[in-house]
Design a protein around this motif. Structure first.
Motif, PDB file in Angstrom:
ATOM      1  N   GLY A   1      10.875  10.434  -8.034  1.00 35.58           N
ATOM      2  CA  GLY A   1      12.029   9.467  -8.243  1.00 35.58           C
ATOM      3  C   GLY A   1      11.330   8.367  -6.747  1.00 35.58           C
ATOM      4  O   GLY A   1      10.828   7.433  -6.813  1.00 35.58           O
ATOM      5  N   ALA A   2      11.110   8.891  -5.852  1.00 34.46           N
ATOM      6  CA  ALA A   2      11.178   8.269  -4.476  1.00 34.46           C
ATOM      7  C   ALA A   2       9.979   7.597  -4.161  1.00 34.46           C
ATOM      8  O   ALA A   2       9.255   6.949  -3.776  1.00 34.46           O
ATOM      9  N   VAL A   3       8.925   8.784  -5.079  1.00 38.66           N
ATOM     10  CA  VAL A   3       7.407   8.471  -4.811  1.00 38.66           C
ATOM     11  C   VAL A   3       7.401   7.241  -5.570  1.00 38.66           C
ATOM     12  O   VAL A   3       6.225   6.694  -5.492  1.00 38.66           O
ATOM     13  N   GLN A   4       8.043   7.778  -6.697  1.00 44.75           N
ATOM     14  CA  GLN A   4       7.136   6.282  -7.803  1.00 44.75           C
ATOM     15  C   GLN A   4       7.712   4.703  -7.266  1.00 44.75           C
ATOM     16  O   GLN A   4       7.039   3.977  -7.244  1.00 44.75           O
ATOM     17  N   GLU A   5       9.185   4.807  -6.800  1.00 43.73           N
ATOM     18  CA  GLU A   5       9.240   3.714  -5.837  1.00 43.73           C
ATOM     19  C   GLU A   5       8.504   3.219  -4.283  1.00 43.73           C
ATOM     20  O   GLU A   5       7.972   2.281  -4.595  1.00 43.73           O
ATOM     21  N   ALA A   6       7.987   4.301  -3.595  1.00 46.72           N
ATOM     22  CA  ALA A   6       6.500   4.393  -2.742  1.00 46.72           C
ATOM     23  C   ALA A   6       4.918   3.136  -3.807  1.00 46.72           C
ATOM     24  O   ALA A   6       4.752   2.405  -3.152  1.00 46.72           O
ATOM     25  N   LEU A   7       5.230   3.694  -4.564  1.00 45.11           N
ATOM     26  CA  LEU A   7       3.730   3.380  -5.811  1.00 45.11           C
ATOM     27  C   LEU A   7       4.001   2.226  -5.826  1.00 45.11           C
ATOM     28  O   LEU A   7       3.706   1.296  -5.669  1.00 45.11           O
ATOM     29  N   ALA A   8       5.195   1.692  -5.521  1.00 52.06           N
ATOM     30  CA  ALA A   8       5.740   0.267  -6.241  1.00 52.06           C
ATOM     31  C   ALA A   8       5.431  -0.865  -4.997  1.00 52.06           C
ATOM     32  O   ALA A   8       5.672  -1.955  -5.641  1.00 52.06           O
ATOM     33  N   LEU A   9       5.244  -0.116  -3.622  1.00 50.72           N
ATOM     34  CA  LEU A   9       4.936  -0.711  -3.417  1.00 50.72           C
ATOM     35  C   LEU A   9       4.105  -1.701  -2.396  1.00 50.72           C
ATOM     36  O   LEU A   9       2.788  -1.127  -3.063  1.00 50.72           O
ATOM     37  N   PRO A  10       3.878  -2.464  -2.189  1.00 48.40           N
ATOM     38  CA  PRO A  10       2.188  -3.415  -2.382  1.00 48.40           C
ATOM     39  C   PRO A  10       2.195  -2.685  -0.908  1.00 48.40           C
ATOM     40  O   PRO A  10       2.652  -1.984   0.000  1.00 48.40           O
ATOM     41  N   ARG A  11       0.543  -2.741  -0.833  1.00 46.51           N
ATOM     42  CA  ARG A  11      -0.398  -2.156   0.491  1.00 46.51           C
ATOM     43  C   ARG A  11      -0.030  -2.516   1.538  1.00 46.51           C
ATOM     44  O   ARG A  11      -0.536  -4.147   1.468  1.00 46.51           O
ATOM     45  N   THR A  12      -0.449  -1.672   2.711  1.00 47.39           N
ATOM     46  CA  THR A  12      -0.064  -2.345   4.242  1.00 47.39           C
ATOM     47  C   THR A  12      -0.857  -1.370   4.975  1.00 47.39           C
ATOM     48  O   THR A  12      -0.877  -0.125   4.734  1.00 47.39           O
TER      49      THR A  12
END
Length: 365
Positions: free
Chosen positions: A326-337
Motif C-alpha cells: 500500500g505504501a508503494v502504491q501511495e509513492a507511485l501516485a506522487l509526482p516525480r521530483t
C-alpha cells in the motif's frame, strides 16, 4: 598518503557505508596539509563493496589493508583490534578517526581508548534505541569512548547530551556522505544504468540486509511475500547484499517474474539506479539519507530509524511488511521530483571542510 612516524591522523574504514563519509574529510584535510594514513580493515572485501569506492570517489589507495574479511561479530571485531593494536603501537597516530557504526568502527575505538590515543567519531549521536541492532551497540560504545564527536543532525546532539557527553566534545558539522552525493550529482545517470540492466518503465529499488530482516527464516519469508505483492504492480529491482542472498533465495524471492535480482552495484551506478526509481524500499541507514536529498520516496522496512531527520526533513517513512504494498502504491501516485522539499540543516556539501577545520586545530596542523 604514506605512513610516517611524524604526527599524523589515521582514518579507519572497513565497510561500504564508510567510504562516502571518509572521502570529503580526507580531501579537506589534505587541502590543509594534514598528514594522514588511511587504513582499510577489509570488513567488506568484494570489489563492488570496497575497491570501486576508492576508484569512483577519488579516495587514495589505502596505506594499509588489513584484509580481515567476514566472520561473526566477535571474530571480526577481534581480528581488527589485534591488527590495529600492532599498528598503533608501532606508529602511534595523533588522532584516530572512525566513521559510522560498523564493527571496524567500534574495534578501532576500543583500541584507541585502551592506548589513550585521541578518537574522533564521524556520524556520532545517531540512536535507534534498539539494542538488538549490532550497529546500535557499536554507536553507543564508540560515542562513549570518543574525544571528538561530529554529528550530522540536531537530534544527535540531544542524544549525546542526554548521555552525559560534554558539550565541548560535540561538533554539529552536517553530513559528509551528502558532501559526496552532491559532489557527484552529475555522474548519477539513471538512463545509463537502466539501459545496462535492460530495465524499461517504472521500477522500485529494494535493498535489504539487516539481521532482523534476513536472519530469521519466518521474517525473511514474510518480507518476500510483501515484495512479491509490490511486484504484482511494478517491477522491483534488488541489488542483493551477499548477507541476505541465501535467506531470500530459500524464501523464493526470485520466483516472481517482476522481481529483478542483480549483484551489488558500485556507488555511482547504485545512486543512478535510485535516482531513476519511483520509490526505494530499504533497511539501510545511508539510503534513507541519499533518497532524502534526491527527492525519492523512501520506505524503510524497520520499526525504527536512527535518522529521524530523514522523516521530518525528507522523503522517508517507516513501514511494515504488511503495509509495504500500500505504501508503494501511495509513492507511485506522487509526482516525480529531483530535489527535497526541505533540506536537513547543514546538509550543504561542506561537512568535510567543517570536520577538517576542527581536526586540524586539535592536531596543531
Amino acid at each position: 598518503m604514506t605512513s610516517t612516524a611524524a604526527p599524523h591522523v589515521l582514518h579507519v574504514t572497513g565497510a561500504r557505508p564508510n567510504f562516502p563519509k571518509a572521502a570529503p574529510v580526507i580531501r579537506a584535510l589534505d587541502g590543509l596539509g594534514v598528514r594522514q594514513v588511511l587504513v582499510h580493515t577489509g570488513q567488506h572485501y568484494d570489489p563492488v563493496m570496497s575497491e570501486v569506492f576508492f576508484q569512483q570517489l577519488g579516495l587514495p589507495e589505502p596505506d594499509v589493508n588489513l584484509g580481515v574479511g567476514s566472520g561473526s561479530h566477535g571474530a571480526q571485531t577481534a581480528a581488527v583490534m589485534v591488527a590495529l593494536e600492532e599498528m598503533f603501537v608501532a606508529d602511534r597516530p595523533s588522532l584516530v578517526i572512525v566513521y559510522g557504526d560498523v564493527n571496524s568502527t567500534v574495534a578501532a575505538a576500543l583500541v584507541a581508548a585502551k592506548l589513550q590515543i585521541p578518537l574522533a567519531h564521524v556520524e556520532a549521536g545517531l540512536r535507534s534505541f534498539d539494542r538488538t541492532m549490532p550497529e546500535e551497540v557499536n554507536r553507543v560504545v564508540t560515542d562513549a569512548l570518543a574525544d571528538l564527536l561530529f554529528t550530522t543532525s540536531p537530534d544527535a546532539n540531544v542524544h549525546l547530551g542526554t548521555e552525559g557527553v560534554a558539550a565541548d566534545k560535540i561538533h554539529f558539522v552536517g553530513n559528509p556522505m551528502i558532501d559526496t552525493l552532491l559532489a557527484n550529482l552529475d555522474t548519477f545517470d539513471p538512463v545509463a544504468v537502466t539501459a545496462d540492466l535492460g530495465l524499461e518503465g517504472d521500477y522500485v529499488v529494494a535493498t535489504l540486509h539487516r539481521p532482523g530482516n534476513v536472519d530469521d527464516p519466518e521474517q525473511a519469508a514474510k518480507i518476500v511475500r510483501a515484495v512479491h505483492e509490490v511486484a504484482d504492480t511494478v517491477r522491483v529491482v534488488i541489488p542483493l547484499h551477499p548477507r541476505g542472498r541465501e535467506s531470500f533465495a530459500r524464501a523464493g524471492l526470485m520466483d516472481h517474474e517482476n522481481v529483478t535480482v542483480i549483484e551489488p552495484l558500485g556507488y555511482v551506478e547504485f545512486i543512478g539506479l535510485v535516482r531513476g526509481s519511483r520509490a526505494v524500499v530499504t533497511d539501510s541507514g545511508g539510503v534513507q539519507e541519499e533518497t532524502t536529498m534526491l527527492g525519492v520516496p523512501c520506505l524503510t522496512l524497520r520499526p525504527n530509524t536512527e535518522r529521524p531527520v530523514t522523516i521530518t526533513h525528507g522523503t522517508n517513512r517507516l513501514v511494515t511488511s504488511d503495509g509495504l504494498a500500500g505504501a508503494v502504491q501511495e509513492a507511485l501516485a506522487l509526482p516525480r521530483t529531483d530535489t527535497p522539499a526541505v533540506t536537513p540543516p547543514l546538509w550543504d556539501g561542506a561537512a568535510g571542510q567543517r570536520i577538517a577545520a576542527v581536526v586540524a586545530d586539535v592536531v596543531g596542523a
